[in-house]
Design a protein around this motif. Structure first.
Motif, PDB file in Angstrom:
ATOM      1  N   VAL A   1       0.957  -0.835   0.397  1.00  0.00           N
ATOM      2  CA  VAL A   1       0.141   0.367   0.118  1.00  0.00           C
ATOM      3  C   VAL A   1       1.047   1.356   0.423  1.00  0.00           C
ATOM      4  O   VAL A   1       2.010   1.922   0.518  1.00  0.00           O
ATOM      5  CB  VAL A   1      -1.077   0.240   1.609  1.00  0.00           C
ATOM      6  N   THR A   2       0.153   1.729  -0.567  1.00  0.00           N
ATOM      7  CA  THR A   2       1.285   3.094  -0.873  1.00  0.00           C
ATOM      8  C   THR A   2       0.183   4.662  -0.501  1.00  0.00           C
ATOM      9  O   THR A   2      -0.924   4.689  -0.194  1.00  0.00           O
ATOM     10  CB  THR A   2       1.704   3.969  -2.268  1.00  0.00           C
ATOM     11  N   GLN A   3       0.975   5.755  -0.776  1.00  0.00           N
ATOM     12  CA  GLN A   3       0.020   6.565  -0.719  1.00  0.00           C
ATOM     13  C   GLN A   3      -1.435   6.881  -1.118  1.00  0.00           C
ATOM     14  O   GLN A   3      -2.706   6.849  -0.822  1.00  0.00           O
ATOM     15  CB  GLN A   3       0.985   8.325  -0.481  1.00  0.00           C
ATOM     16  N   ASN A   4      -1.441   6.485  -2.544  1.00  0.00           N
ATOM     17  CA  ASN A   4      -3.008   7.051  -3.804  1.00  0.00           C
ATOM     18  C   ASN A   4      -3.275   5.379  -3.442  1.00  0.00           C
ATOM     19  O   ASN A   4      -4.457   5.024  -4.505  1.00  0.00           O
ATOM     20  CB  ASN A   4      -2.742   7.508  -4.571  1.00  0.00           C
ATOM     21  N   TYR A   5      -2.023   4.041  -3.718  1.00  0.00           N
ATOM     22  CA  TYR A   5      -2.792   2.604  -4.013  1.00  0.00           C
ATOM     23  C   TYR A   5      -2.435   1.389  -3.812  1.00  0.00           C
ATOM     24  O   TYR A   5      -1.788   1.501  -2.327  1.00  0.00           O
ATOM     25  CB  TYR A   5      -2.075   2.704  -5.925  1.00  0.00           C
ATOM     26  N   LYS A   6      -3.144   0.624  -3.526  1.00  0.00           N
ATOM     27  CA  LYS A   6      -3.015  -0.764  -3.160  1.00  0.00           C
ATOM     28  C   LYS A   6      -3.340  -1.526  -3.953  1.00  0.00           C
ATOM     29  O   LYS A   6      -3.956  -2.256  -4.783  1.00  0.00           O
ATOM     30  CB  LYS A   6      -4.339  -1.142  -1.725  1.00  0.00           C
ATOM     31  N   TYR A   7      -2.170  -2.201  -3.765  1.00  0.00           N
ATOM     32  CA  TYR A   7      -1.540  -3.880  -4.766  1.00  0.00           C
ATOM     33  C   TYR A   7      -1.785  -4.924  -3.616  1.00  0.00           C
ATOM     34  O   TYR A   7      -1.099  -5.575  -2.871  1.00  0.00           O
ATOM     35  CB  TYR A   7      -0.304  -3.558  -5.604  1.00  0.00           C
ATOM     36  N   PHE A   8      -2.201  -6.391  -4.546  1.00  0.00           N
ATOM     37  CA  PHE A   8      -1.957  -7.429  -3.964  1.00  0.00           C
ATOM     38  C   PHE A   8      -1.938  -8.377  -4.802  1.00  0.00           C
ATOM     39  O   PHE A   8      -2.476  -8.373  -5.677  1.00  0.00           O
ATOM     40  CB  PHE A   8      -2.395  -7.909  -2.366  1.00  0.00           C
ATOM     41  N   ILE A   9      -1.357  -9.291  -4.449  1.00  0.00           N
ATOM     42  CA  ILE A   9      -1.408 -10.872  -5.094  1.00  0.00           C
ATOM     43  C   ILE A   9      -1.770 -12.198  -4.112  1.00  0.00           C
ATOM     44  O   ILE A   9      -0.643 -12.109  -3.193  1.00  0.00           O
ATOM     45  CB  ILE A   9      -0.447 -10.751  -6.018  1.00  0.00           C
ATOM     46  N   PHE A  10      -2.814 -12.761  -4.965  1.00  0.00           N
ATOM     47  CA  PHE A  10      -2.181 -14.190  -3.716  1.00  0.00           C
ATOM     48  C   PHE A  10      -1.236 -15.661  -5.252  1.00  0.00           C
ATOM     49  O   PHE A  10      -1.098 -14.988  -5.941  1.00  0.00           O
ATOM     50  CB  PHE A  10      -3.443 -14.443  -3.267  1.00  0.00           C
ATOM     51  N   ASP A  11      -0.603 -16.396  -4.214  1.00  0.00           N
ATOM     52  CA  ASP A  11       0.107 -17.569  -4.994  1.00  0.00           C
ATOM     53  C   ASP A  11      -0.954 -18.277  -6.038  1.00  0.00           C
ATOM     54  O   ASP A  11      -0.003 -19.504  -6.131  1.00  0.00           O
ATOM     55  CB  ASP A  11       0.843 -17.943  -4.052  1.00  0.00           C
ATOM     56  N   GLY A  12      -1.956 -18.086  -6.141  1.00  0.00           N
ATOM     57  CA  GLY A  12      -2.944 -19.116  -7.049  1.00  0.00           C
ATOM     58  C   GLY A  12      -3.983 -18.094  -7.110  1.00  0.00           C
ATOM     59  O   GLY A  12      -4.728 -17.535  -6.000  1.00  0.00           O
ATOM     60  N   GLY A  13      -5.124 -19.112  -8.008  1.00  0.00           N
ATOM     61  CA  GLY A  13      -7.110 -19.295  -7.209  1.00  0.00           C
ATOM     62  C   GLY A  13      -7.118 -17.857  -8.808  1.00  0.00           C
ATOM     63  O   GLY A  13      -6.506 -17.537  -8.964  1.00  0.00           O
ATOM     64  N   LYS A  14      -8.784 -17.813  -8.530  1.00  0.00           N
ATOM     65  CA  LYS A  14      -8.902 -16.482  -9.978  1.00  0.00           C
ATOM     66  C   LYS A  14      -8.999 -15.589  -8.981  1.00  0.00           C
ATOM     67  O   LYS A  14      -9.108 -15.118  -7.906  1.00  0.00           O
ATOM     68  CB  LYS A  14     -10.793 -16.932  -9.676  1.00  0.00           C
ATOM     69  N   ASN A  15      -8.619 -14.135 -10.111  1.00  0.00           N
ATOM     70  CA  ASN A  15      -8.912 -12.746 -10.000  1.00  0.00           C
ATOM     71  C   ASN A  15      -7.439 -12.542  -8.653  1.00  0.00           C
ATOM     72  O   ASN A  15      -7.497 -12.314  -8.049  1.00  0.00           O
ATOM     73  CB  ASN A  15      -9.754 -12.591 -10.056  1.00  0.00           C
ATOM     74  N   PRO A  16      -6.277 -13.315  -8.616  1.00  0.00           N
ATOM     75  CA  PRO A  16      -5.040 -12.921  -7.714  1.00  0.00           C
ATOM     76  C   PRO A  16      -4.248 -12.289  -7.255  1.00  0.00           C
ATOM     77  O   PRO A  16      -3.939 -12.108  -6.592  1.00  0.00           O
ATOM     78  CB  PRO A  16      -4.368 -14.433  -8.632  1.00  0.00           C
ATOM     79  N   GLU A  17      -4.612 -11.199  -8.572  1.00  0.00           N
ATOM     80  CA  GLU A  17      -3.914  -9.769  -8.871  1.00  0.00           C
ATOM     81  C   GLU A  17      -4.924  -8.672  -8.512  1.00  0.00           C
ATOM     82  O   GLU A  17      -5.815  -8.668  -9.549  1.00  0.00           O
ATOM     83  CB  GLU A  17      -2.610 -10.002 -10.148  1.00  0.00           C
ATOM     84  N   GLN A  18      -4.812  -7.632  -7.771  1.00  0.00           N
ATOM     85  CA  GLN A  18      -5.846  -6.986  -7.465  1.00  0.00           C
ATOM     86  C   GLN A  18      -5.154  -5.109  -7.577  1.00  0.00           C
ATOM     87  O   GLN A  18      -3.931  -5.267  -6.499  1.00  0.00           O
ATOM     88  CB  GLN A  18      -7.148  -7.175  -6.296  1.00  0.00           C
ATOM     89  N   PHE A  19      -5.733  -4.223  -7.465  1.00  0.00           N
ATOM     90  CA  PHE A  19      -5.293  -2.922  -7.252  1.00  0.00           C
ATOM     91  C   PHE A  19      -6.165  -1.697  -7.434  1.00  0.00           C
ATOM     92  O   PHE A  19      -7.636  -1.940  -8.081  1.00  0.00           O
ATOM     93  CB  PHE A  19      -4.163  -2.776  -9.120  1.00  0.00           C
ATOM     94  N   PHE A  20      -6.635  -1.755  -6.893  1.00  0.00           N
ATOM     95  CA  PHE A  20      -7.397  -0.362  -6.468  1.00  0.00           C
ATOM     96  C   PHE A  20      -6.202   1.454  -6.541  1.00  0.00           C
ATOM     97  O   PHE A  20      -5.742   1.714  -5.521  1.00  0.00           O
ATOM     98  CB  PHE A  20      -8.081   0.075  -5.217  1.00  0.00           C
ATOM     99  N   ASP A  21      -6.764   2.173  -6.595  1.00  0.00           N
ATOM    100  CA  ASP A  21      -7.413   3.551  -6.472  1.00  0.00           C
ATOM    101  C   ASP A  21      -8.013   4.276  -5.279  1.00  0.00           C
ATOM    102  O   ASP A  21      -8.928   4.489  -5.482  1.00  0.00           O
ATOM    103  CB  ASP A  21      -7.578   4.665  -7.697  1.00  0.00           C
ATOM    104  N   LEU A  22      -7.267   3.740  -4.187  1.00  0.00           N
ATOM    105  CA  LEU A  22      -8.070   4.573  -3.090  1.00  0.00           C
ATOM    106  C   LEU A  22      -7.999   6.380  -3.195  1.00  0.00           C
ATOM    107  O   LEU A  22      -8.813   6.351  -2.120  1.00  0.00           O
ATOM    108  CB  LEU A  22      -6.591   3.983  -1.795  1.00  0.00           C
ATOM    109  N   LYS A  23      -7.322   6.421  -3.828  1.00  0.00           N
ATOM    110  CA  LYS A  23      -7.966   8.265  -3.689  1.00  0.00           C
ATOM    111  C   LYS A  23      -8.902   8.636  -4.496  1.00  0.00           C
ATOM    112  O   LYS A  23      -9.989   9.217  -4.115  1.00  0.00           O
ATOM    113  CB  LYS A  23      -6.602   8.966  -4.421  1.00  0.00           C
ATOM    114  N   ASN A  24      -9.284   7.771  -5.526  1.00  0.00           N
ATOM    115  CA  ASN A  24     -10.576   7.808  -6.622  1.00  0.00           C
ATOM    116  C   ASN A  24     -11.454   6.616  -5.898  1.00  0.00           C
ATOM    117  O   ASN A  24     -12.706   6.878  -6.167  1.00  0.00           O
ATOM    118  CB  ASN A  24     -10.106   7.700  -7.617  1.00  0.00           C
ATOM    119  N   ASP A  25     -11.417   5.622  -5.027  1.00  0.00           N
ATOM    120  CA  ASP A  25     -12.099   4.641  -5.344  1.00  0.00           C
ATOM    121  C   ASP A  25     -11.723   3.409  -3.578  1.00  0.00           C
ATOM    122  O   ASP A  25     -11.706   3.333  -3.756  1.00  0.00           O
ATOM    123  CB  ASP A  25     -12.192   3.268  -6.354  1.00  0.00           C
TER     124      ASP A  25
END
Length: 468
Positions: free
Chosen positions: A402-426
Motif C-alpha cells: 500500500v502506498t499513498q494513493n494505491y493498493k496492490y496485492f497478489i495471491f499465489d493462486g486462485g481466480k483473480n489473484p492480482e488486484q489493484f485499487f486507486d484509494l484516492k478515487n475509489d
C-alpha cells in the motif's frame, strides 16, 4: 594511615557518585505504556471523522499526541499480527520462529525497565506462562476480561516504582463483535466484558457503509472464506452472516460501535490513573490494535482480508509535553507491527537491533526531534487464507503493498489473484483496476516494490509469480 583512609573514602565517594549518576540516568528514561486492543478498525475513530462512536479515552491521547491514520497491521489476524508487535519482524518469520527474535519486553527489561503485561496474549502459538525468560515480562497475567485487565494495570501504575516501567495493557474488545454476530444469528455466545444491545431498532443504528457491495471479480483468496451456510459446522460460527438482511447488518454496526466504546472507557480509566499519579508527562503512551474488522463493508464481518477496514488500524503516540499535540498525520504510511518496536527503543534511548524491519517514527512525533525522517513510500502486509477454511483445503498465500494513493496485492493462486485499487478515487475499494491500461505504469511500480521488499527482507513469497 590517614592518607590511605582518605584515598579509600574518596574512591568510595567516586563509586557512589558514578552509580548514582547511572541510576539517575536510568530513572530519567520515560515510562512506557502500550495499550493494545483487538479488532478495532482504524476507520472507526473520531479522528478520521466517524461520528457514531464517542471515545474520550482515545481522544485524550490524541489531544496530546500524534495519530497516524494510514497505519497498517502486518497481518489481519491476531496471532500473526501480535507476533510482529512483540518482535518487530514480519509474521512469516516471527510466527514459526518466534523465540529466535528479541521480545520488546526482554529488550526493555535488560536496560532496567520494570516490565508487566496484563490481558490477552495470543502471540503466535506461544503461551505467556511457558516463556517468561524470552518475553521478559516480570509480572504478567493472561486475562480476557477487560475490566480485570484494567484493574491490574491501574494497580501496577499505583505501585511505588524505583525505576521506569514498561506496561502492556492488552484489551480484548471490540473482538466480542464475533460473539455479537453469533448472537444476532441465534447461535448464542457469551461476552467477555458485558453484553451490548443486539436488537437495537434499525432507526437507531448506523447506516450501511457506502461500500457495502462486494466488488466484482473479487480475489479468490478473499471469497473462498465467504458466507458459509448453517450446515457448515466449522465456519458458520465465524461468518454467520449468510442470512442477514439490512436490519441485522446495521444492528451489528451498532453493537460493534458500543464495544469500541467499552474498550475506550478502559483506556480513559488507565490514562486518568496516570494523571492522578502525576505521571502523564513522564509516560509515553502507544495505542494500536492487532487488526481491524470488516464492519459490514463488502458484506464482511471479521478480519482476514486486505480491505482497508480489516487491515488499517489505529496508531496513536502520546507523551504530554513532548509529542506534537493534536496532530492527525494522514500522509505517512506506517506499519504498526514493525514500527512500534524501533520507535519505543528510540524514544527510550535504546540501541536498535539489526533484526528489526520497521522504522523509527519519533522524528514525526517529538516536538524537538532533529533526527532524519524516513523516506519510506510503502508498507507490506501478509495473509494466508485456507480454501473455504477447510482443514484439507489449499492455502492461498498473499502479499499487499500500500502506498499513498494505491493498493496492490497478489495471491499465489486462485481466480483473480492480482488486484489493484486507486484509494484516492475509489476509497471504498469497489473496483479493481488491475487490467486498466491507464494505470499500467503504477501497477508496474507496485509490482517492483513488492519484488524489492522480497529481496530486502528475504521474504519467502514466490517472486516469480509477480508479473513482469
Amino acid at each position: 594511615m590517614k592518607k590511605k583512609f582518605k584515598a579509600i573514602a574518596f574512591l568510595l565517594l567516586l563509586s557512589f557518585c558514578f552509580t548514582h549518576a547511572q541510576n539517575s540516568e536510568k530513572h530519567e528514561r520515560p515510562n512506557i505504556l502500550l495499550i493494545l486492543s483487538d479488532q478495532h478498525s482504524g476507520k472507526i475513530m473520531t479522528q478520521v471523522g466517524y461520528k457514531y462512536v464517542k471515545t474520550p479515552g482515545i481522544d485524550k491521547l490524541a489531544e496530546e499526541g500524534v495519530t497516524f491514520t494510514r497505519s497498517y497491521c502486518t497481518y489481519p489476524v491476531c496471532m500473526s499480527s501480535r507476533a510482529s508487535l512483540i518482535t518487530g519482524v514480519m509474521p512469516s518469520k516471527s510466527g514459526p520462529n518466534l523465540l529466535k527474535y528479541n521480545s520488546i519486553g526482554k529488550t526493555l527489561k535488560d536496560v532496567g525497565y520494570q516490565t508487566a503485561y496484563f490481558g490477552k496474549w495470543h502471540v503466535s502459538t506461544s503461551k505467556i506462562k511457558d516463556n517468561p525468560e524470552w518475553h521478559g515480562f516480570e509480572t504478567y497475567k493472561r486475562e480476557y476480561n477487560d475490566t480485570e485487565s484494567t484493574k491490574l494495570s491501574i494497580d501496577f501504575i499505583s505501585q511505588q516504582h524505583d525505576k521506569p516501567f514498561f506496561l502492556v495493557t492488552s484489551l480484548l474488545n471490540p473482538h466480542d463483535c464475533c460473539e455479537l454476530a453469533r448472537n444476532i444469528s441465534g447461535l448464542g455466545d457469551t461476552y467477555h466484558d458485558g453484553a451490548v444491545e443486539e436488537k437495537m431498532p434499525i432507526e437507531e443504528c448506523p447506516p450501511l457503509p457506502f461500500n457495502f457491495k462486494i466488488p466484482e471479480n473479487e480475489a479468490e483468496g478473499f471469497y473462498t472464506r465467504r458466507t458459509p451456510d448453517s450446515t457448515d459446522k466449522v465456519n458458520f460460527g465465524k461468518h454467520p452472516v449468510k442470512y442477514w438482511e439490512e436490519t441485522e447488518w446495521r444492528q451489528y454496526l451498532y453493537g460493534y460501535d458500543r464495544l469500541v466504546e467499552k474498550m475506550d472507557n478502559h483506556i480513559l480509566s488507565i490514562v486518568n490513573a496516570l494523571e492522578e499519579k502525576d505521571l502523564l508527562d513522564n509516560t509515553i503512551i502507544f495505542y494500536t490494535s492487532d487488526h481491524g474488522d470488516g464492519h459490514a463493508s463488502h458484506e464482511w464481518n471479521q478480519k482476514m482480508t486486505f480491505y482497508e477496514e480489516s487491515i488499517n488500524v489505529p496508531f496513536v503516540i502520546s507523551w504530554k509535553g513532548h509529542t506534537k499535540a493534536g496532530v492527525i498525520n494522514s500522509n505517512l504510511i506506517t506499519s504498526s507491527g514493525l514500527d512500534l518496536y524501533p520507535t519505543i527503543c528510540s524514544m527510550a534511548g535504546i540501541p536498535l537491533s539489526e533484526t528489526l524491519e520497521g522504522e523509527n517514527l519519533s522524528p514525526y512525533i517529538l516536538m524537538d526531534s532533529s533526527q532524519p525522517k524516513t523516506d519510506r513510500s510503502y508498507v507490506v502486509s501478509e495473509l494466508n487464507q485456507k480454501e473455504g477454511n477447510k482443514p484439507k483445503g489449499r492455502e492461498f498465500v498473499g502479499r499487499m503493498v500500500v502506498t499513498q494513493n494505491y493498493k496492490y496485492f497478489i495471491f499465489d493462486g486462485g481466480k483473480n489473484p492480482e488486484q489493484f485499487f486507486d484509494l484516492k478515487n475509489d476509497p471504498g475499494e469497489l473496483k479493481s483496476i488491475i487490467h486498466s491500461e491507464k494505470y499500467k505504469k503504477e501497477i508496474t511500480v507496485h509490482r517492483e516494490m513488492l519484488k524489492e521488499w522480497i529481496k530486502k527482507t528475504n521474504d519467502d513469497f514466490p517472486e516469480h509469480i509477480i508479473p513482469q
